[in-house]
Design a protein around this motif. Structure first.
Motif, PDB file in Angstrom:
ATOM      1  N   SER A 178       7.110   1.385   7.338  1.00 38.87           N
ATOM      2  CA  SER A 178       6.761   2.066   6.082  1.00 38.87           C
ATOM      3  C   SER A 178       5.263   2.320   5.971  1.00 38.87           C
ATOM      4  O   SER A 178       4.452   1.593   6.536  1.00 38.87           O
ATOM      5  CB  SER A 178       7.233   1.216   4.891  1.00 38.87           C
ATOM      6  OG  SER A 178       8.641   1.041   4.938  1.00 38.87           O
ATOM      7  N   GLN A 206       8.975   9.861  -4.129  1.00 43.86           N
ATOM      8  CA  GLN A 206       8.717   9.178  -2.865  1.00 43.86           C
ATOM      9  C   GLN A 206      10.006   8.606  -2.269  1.00 43.86           C
ATOM     10  O   GLN A 206      10.997   8.399  -2.973  1.00 43.86           O
ATOM     11  CB  GLN A 206       7.702   8.055  -3.061  1.00 43.86           C
ATOM     12  CG  GLN A 206       6.288   8.541  -3.302  1.00 43.86           C
ATOM     13  CD  GLN A 206       5.284   7.410  -3.288  1.00 43.86           C
ATOM     14  OE1 GLN A 206       5.520   6.348  -3.840  1.00 43.86           O
ATOM     15  NE2 GLN A 206       4.144   7.638  -2.662  1.00 43.86           N
ATOM     16  N   ASP A 229       8.009   6.065   2.500  1.00 44.80           N
ATOM     17  CA  ASP A 229       6.697   6.025   1.827  1.00 44.80           C
ATOM     18  C   ASP A 229       6.365   4.600   1.412  1.00 44.80           C
ATOM     19  O   ASP A 229       5.219   4.168   1.523  1.00 44.80           O
ATOM     20  CB  ASP A 229       6.713   6.932   0.587  1.00 44.80           C
ATOM     21  CG  ASP A 229       6.784   8.408   0.950  1.00 44.80           C
ATOM     22  OD1 ASP A 229       6.083   8.817   1.892  1.00 44.80           O
ATOM     23  OD2 ASP A 229       7.546   9.134   0.298  1.00 44.80           O
ATOM     24  N   VAL A 230       7.372   3.904   0.898  1.00 51.34           N
ATOM     25  CA  VAL A 230       7.142   2.558   0.362  1.00 51.34           C
ATOM     26  C   VAL A 230       8.301   1.644   0.759  1.00 51.34           C
ATOM     27  O   VAL A 230       9.464   2.042   0.671  1.00 51.34           O
ATOM     28  CB  VAL A 230       7.028   2.577  -1.176  1.00 51.34           C
ATOM     29  CG1 VAL A 230       6.794   1.161  -1.716  1.00 51.34           C
ATOM     30  CG2 VAL A 230       5.919   3.511  -1.634  1.00 51.34           C
ATOM     31  N   ARG A 276       3.523   2.102   3.187  1.00 49.14           N
ATOM     32  CA  ARG A 276       2.979   1.037   2.350  1.00 49.14           C
ATOM     33  C   ARG A 276       4.065   0.010   2.061  1.00 49.14           C
ATOM     34  O   ARG A 276       5.242   0.360   1.964  1.00 49.14           O
ATOM     35  CB  ARG A 276       2.437   1.586   1.018  1.00 49.14           C
ATOM     36  CG  ARG A 276       1.171   2.407   1.146  1.00 49.14           C
ATOM     37  CD  ARG A 276       0.617   2.751  -0.211  1.00 49.14           C
ATOM     38  NE  ARG A 276       1.560   3.534  -0.991  1.00 49.14           N
ATOM     39  CZ  ARG A 276       1.604   3.545  -2.314  1.00 49.14           C
ATOM     40  NH1 ARG A 276       0.777   2.796  -3.017  1.00 49.14           N
ATOM     41  NH2 ARG A 276       2.472   4.296  -2.940  1.00 49.14           N
ATOM     42  N   THR A 277       3.655  -1.243   1.913  1.00 49.89           N
ATOM     43  CA  THR A 277       4.613  -2.313   1.612  1.00 49.89           C
ATOM     44  C   THR A 277       4.178  -3.056   0.363  1.00 49.89           C
ATOM     45  O   THR A 277       3.033  -3.533   0.270  1.00 49.89           O
ATOM     46  CB  THR A 277       4.711  -3.297   2.799  1.00 49.89           C
ATOM     47  OG1 THR A 277       5.207  -2.594   3.946  1.00 49.89           O
ATOM     48  CG2 THR A 277       5.659  -4.442   2.474  1.00 49.89           C
ATOM     49  N   LEU A 278       5.078  -3.127  -0.593  1.00 47.08           N
ATOM     50  CA  LEU A 278       4.845  -3.827  -1.854  1.00 47.08           C
ATOM     51  C   LEU A 278       5.812  -5.000  -1.930  1.00 47.08           C
ATOM     52  O   LEU A 278       7.010  -4.839  -1.677  1.00 47.08           O
ATOM     53  CB  LEU A 278       5.066  -2.880  -3.038  1.00 47.08           C
ATOM     54  CG  LEU A 278       4.308  -1.551  -2.992  1.00 47.08           C
ATOM     55  CD1 LEU A 278       4.669  -0.690  -4.198  1.00 47.08           C
ATOM     56  CD2 LEU A 278       2.801  -1.781  -2.941  1.00 47.08           C
ATOM     57  N   LEU A 293      11.798   5.383  -0.861  1.00 46.96           N
ATOM     58  CA  LEU A 293      11.674   3.948  -1.140  1.00 46.96           C
ATOM     59  C   LEU A 293      12.713   3.203  -0.318  1.00 46.96           C
ATOM     60  O   LEU A 293      13.910   3.458  -0.449  1.00 46.96           O
ATOM     61  CB  LEU A 293      11.892   3.689  -2.630  1.00 46.96           C
ATOM     62  CG  LEU A 293      11.876   2.219  -3.079  1.00 46.96           C
ATOM     63  CD1 LEU A 293      10.474   1.627  -2.915  1.00 46.96           C
ATOM     64  CD2 LEU A 293      12.332   2.098  -4.540  1.00 46.96           C
ATOM     65  N   ARG A 331       2.601   1.733  -8.238  1.00 46.55           N
ATOM     66  CA  ARG A 331       2.231   2.274  -6.926  1.00 46.55           C
ATOM     67  C   ARG A 331       3.384   3.021  -6.257  1.00 46.55           C
ATOM     68  O   ARG A 331       3.221   3.543  -5.168  1.00 46.55           O
ATOM     69  CB  ARG A 331       1.731   1.154  -6.027  1.00 46.55           C
ATOM     70  CG  ARG A 331       0.485   0.495  -6.589  1.00 46.55           C
ATOM     71  CD  ARG A 331      -0.123  -0.511  -5.649  1.00 46.55           C
ATOM     72  NE  ARG A 331      -1.330  -1.086  -6.247  1.00 46.55           N
ATOM     73  CZ  ARG A 331      -2.339  -1.587  -5.569  1.00 46.55           C
ATOM     74  NH1 ARG A 331      -2.299  -1.589  -4.259  1.00 46.55           N
ATOM     75  NH2 ARG A 331      -3.392  -2.072  -6.185  1.00 46.55           N
ATOM     76  N   VAL A 332       4.526   3.025  -6.910  1.00 47.39           N
ATOM     77  CA  VAL A 332       5.652   3.840  -6.446  1.00 47.39           C
ATOM     78  C   VAL A 332       5.708   5.073  -7.330  1.00 47.39           C
ATOM     79  O   VAL A 332       5.815   4.963  -8.546  1.00 47.39           O
ATOM     80  CB  VAL A 332       6.984   3.069  -6.528  1.00 47.39           C
ATOM     81  CG1 VAL A 332       8.105   3.905  -5.924  1.00 47.39           C
ATOM     82  CG2 VAL A 332       6.877   1.724  -5.826  1.00 47.39           C
ATOM     83  N   ASP A 370       0.478  -4.259   1.418  1.00 45.14           N
ATOM     84  CA  ASP A 370      -0.542  -3.581   0.610  1.00 45.14           C
ATOM     85  C   ASP A 370      -0.820  -4.297  -0.700  1.00 45.14           C
ATOM     86  O   ASP A 370      -1.965  -4.375  -1.140  1.00 45.14           O
ATOM     87  CB  ASP A 370      -0.120  -2.137   0.341  1.00 45.14           C
ATOM     88  CG  ASP A 370      -0.104  -1.314   1.612  1.00 45.14           C
ATOM     89  OD1 ASP A 370       0.937  -1.310   2.297  1.00 45.14           O
ATOM     90  OD2 ASP A 370      -1.142  -0.712   1.940  1.00 45.14           O
TER      91      ASP A 370
END
Length: 272
Positions: A187, A18, A157-158, A189-191, A20, A13-14, A219
């Motif tokens: 952010s 992007q 982005d992430v 999105r967060t992973l 990071l 998903r990265v 996310d």
């Protein structure tokens, strides 16, 4: 709704190119996910260290995965300088965006508040202003007889980090490391990788909820046992100082770094 996925699916998903955002050593660094990112052949990341980094950033730099780097510092702490960061600065392998800890946190705060910039003090007079034309010195807009520096919002982005546990709804225990919440709030999105998934709801009691990042800001979650190794994870395991020192010694040369990276990726596969 937060998805619980495999580590490789989380890393997928990265995307190359992007931005990071990653936390400081000791605050939950996602080293297993970093290995998965490197295995995927990711490139041209715009890395944002919140506010500094160590081995994680050095690995990404040495592997050629970084296009630009915004940070206050990259260091291996007691193990000394970060060899691939130093070599990359000398060779111009990536674009360096020098920053300060307050400036990075202020940029994240601006993003959280939905405003384009945030004023801060303490930078006026620094030569950092000469290399950060995006930081502007302005008169105080509220009539004070002084100037302030405004820094642009930082909206990664992430955001990627590691934590001890999450529940099946995707609520993540971050304890006192509220900077991880700042990362997630700012952010897109967060992973998150975690040591384990627990069956209880982490938001059920006031005691546990106070140290939990709600799933609203998460996310995807993936399980990665000892996912911060060789760095520390609070309440779980200390840093493997001998391993970090071994990395520091091997990464002084390009060949040594490549040998370490190969072994590191193999180790992560075996742990998984």
């Amino acid at each position: 709704m937060t998805e619980i996925v495999a580590l490789e699916a989380l890393a997928a998903r990265v995307a190359s190119g992007q931005s990071l955002a990653i936390p400081v050593d000791g605050s939950g660094v996602a080293m297993a996910a970093t290995a998965a990112l490197l295995e995927s052949g990711i490139r041209d990341l715009r890395l944002i260290c919140v506010p500094i980094s160590g081995m994680q950033a050095d690995l990404l730099i040495g592997a050629g995965a970084i296009a630009s780097l915004e940070t206050s510092a990259v260091s291996l702490g007691e193990a000394g300088a970060a060899p691939r960061f130093t070599a990359g600065i000398k060779s111009g392998a990536f674009t360096m965006r020098d920053s300060t800890c307050p400036a990075i946190y202020a940029g994240l705060l601006a993003s959280q508040k939905g405003v384009p910039f945030m004023p801060i003090a303490g930078i006026i007079g620094s030569d950092l202003l000469e290399v950060r034309p995006d930081w502007q010195v302005i008169d105080s807009p509220v009539g004070e007889a002084r100037k302030v520096v405004v820094v642009p919002a930082i909206s990664p982005d992430v955001a990627l980090f590691h934590a001890p546990e999450a529940d099946r709804a995707g609520n993540v225990r971050i304890g006192r490391h509220r900077e991880l919440a700042d990362l997630a709030y700012a952010s897109r999105r967060t992973l998150v990788t975690v040591e384990r998934i627990v069956e209880r709801n982490l938001l059920d009691s006031e005691d546990s909820a106070a140290g939990v990042l709600p799933s609203l800001y998460v996310d995807a979650v993936a399980v990665a046992a000892r996912g911060a190794w060789p760095l520390a994870l609070w309440d779980e395991y200390p840093a493997d100082e001998a391993e970090i020192a071994r990395y520091a010694a091997m990464a002084r040369s390009e060949d040594g770094f490549r040998a370490y990276l190969s072994a590191f990726l193999t180790h992560r596969k075996q742990v998984a």
